[in-house]
Design an enzyme around this catalytic site. Structure first.
Site, PDB file in Angstrom:
ATOM      1  N   ASP A 190       0.876  -1.240   0.061  1.00  0.00           N
ATOM      2  CA  ASP A 190      -0.139   0.015  -0.068  1.00  0.00           C
ATOM      3  C   ASP A 190       0.854   1.235   0.002  1.00  0.00           C
ATOM      4  OD1 ASP A 190       0.982  -0.008   2.615  1.00  0.00           O
ATOM      5  OD2 ASP A 190      -0.930  -1.084   3.307  1.00  0.00           O
ATOM      6  N   ASN A 249      -7.394  -2.914  14.442  1.00  0.00           N
ATOM      7  CA  ASN A 249      -8.847  -3.184  14.174  1.00  0.00           C
ATOM      8  C   ASN A 249      -8.781  -4.324  13.216  1.00  0.00           C
ATOM      9  OD1 ASN A 249      -7.820  -1.970  11.864  1.00  0.00           O
ATOM     10  ND2 ASN A 249      -9.453  -0.445  11.833  1.00  0.00           N
ATOM     11  N   HIS A 272      -7.082  -4.784  10.196  1.00  0.00           N
ATOM     12  CA  HIS A 272      -6.723  -4.136   8.895  1.00  0.00           C
ATOM     13  C   HIS A 272      -5.749  -5.038   8.373  1.00  0.00           C
ATOM     14  CE1 HIS A 272      -3.551  -1.477   9.332  1.00  0.00           C
ATOM     15  NE2 HIS A 272      -4.140  -0.994  10.398  1.00  0.00           N
ATOM     16  N   GLU A 319      -9.594  -1.733   5.662  1.00  0.00           N
ATOM     17  CA  GLU A 319     -10.199  -1.558   6.964  1.00  0.00           C
ATOM     18  C   GLU A 319     -11.375  -2.548   7.145  1.00  0.00           C
ATOM     19  OE1 GLU A 319      -8.670   0.150   8.953  1.00  0.00           O
ATOM     20  OE2 GLU A 319      -7.707   2.034   7.973  1.00  0.00           O
TER      21      GLU A 319
END
Length: 238
Positions: free
Chosen positions: A63, A132, A134, A139
């Site tokens: 990314d 979280n 990801h 996400e």
């Protein structure tokens, strides 16, 4: 899925580096997927110490932020260049990143997918995991068959990454990320995680239901996954 635990983050990184070394020794022109963040840094440290020949290895980044100026040292391109390409002796330009400066970001995402296909796919993808759940910058809520695309960063992710910036306001709000489906196309996955703050999400990802609410749970769908944890990160596993 193979889950290995080691005493500390350095030992976990060294164990991960062995997995990468085995891949490159078996295939000197392997295509590797590189993650950034703090989790894989001990792995890259250990790889640099091995002195392995990476001159024929190619790679793809997971990314990249959208909106940082060209050459910004906080960009993932800059991190990969310093922590991976230079330290491992790879050829300049041998690790590709999404073109986040393109006028047409949707087209650039498609071109990145095409570049991965033209390279023959990723032999081994190195991964970290967010608090979280990801995976890359997928996400919670990301489709499990998603492909490379522009993604809005969750506030929790931005807060976690604020330590790399002078202030939380400087953390970009968007990125381009490989999709979960793109990641699952790799022939082998290697997840590295450490720290007690990752214990709960590791347990959800590896032993909870496969759900878009926890993107990293998609690892359970892959036929060849190695997870290497320090003892603190493994504390929540049954």
């Amino acid at each position: 899925m193979k889950v290995l635990t080691r005493e500390n983050r350095g030992d976990a990184g060294a164990a991960g580096a062995v997995v990468v070394r085995e891949c490159v020794q078996a295939k000197p022109d392997a295509v590797l997927g590189f993650a950034t963040g703090s989790s894989p840094l001990p792995l890259y440290d250990a790889l640099a110490d091995f002195g392995l020949d990476f001159s024929r290895v190619r790679g793809f980044a997971l990314d990249e932020y959208i909106g940082l100026p060209p050459g910004d040292p906080r960009s993932y391109g800059a991190v990969i260049d310093s922590e991976v390409v230079q330290r491992l002796g790879m050829r300049p330009g041998s690790v590709l990143l999404p073109d986040v400066a393109a006028a047409d970001l949707e087209a650039a995402a498609g071109e990145y997918e095409q570049a991965i296909r033209e390279a023959g796919g990723v032999d081994l993808q190195i991964l970290g995991i967010g608090h979280n759940g990801h995976l890359a910058f997928n996400e919670p809520g990301a489709a499990l068959d998603s492909r490379t695309r522009v993604e809005q960063l969750a506030e929790r992710t931005r807060r976690a990454n604020a330590r790399f910036f002078d202030s939380p306001d400087q953390v970009p709000t968007r990125c381009m990320t490989q999709g979960i489906g793109t990641i699952l196309d790799a022939r082998q996955l290697l997840l590295i995680a450490h720290g007690a703050d990752k214990a709960d999400i590791i347990a959800r990802a590896l032993q909870g239901p496969v759900t878009p609410d926890c993107p990293a749970s998609a690892l359970q769908l892959h036929p060849r996954v190695t997870v290497i944890l320090d003892q603190a990160a493994a504390a929540g596993l049954r």
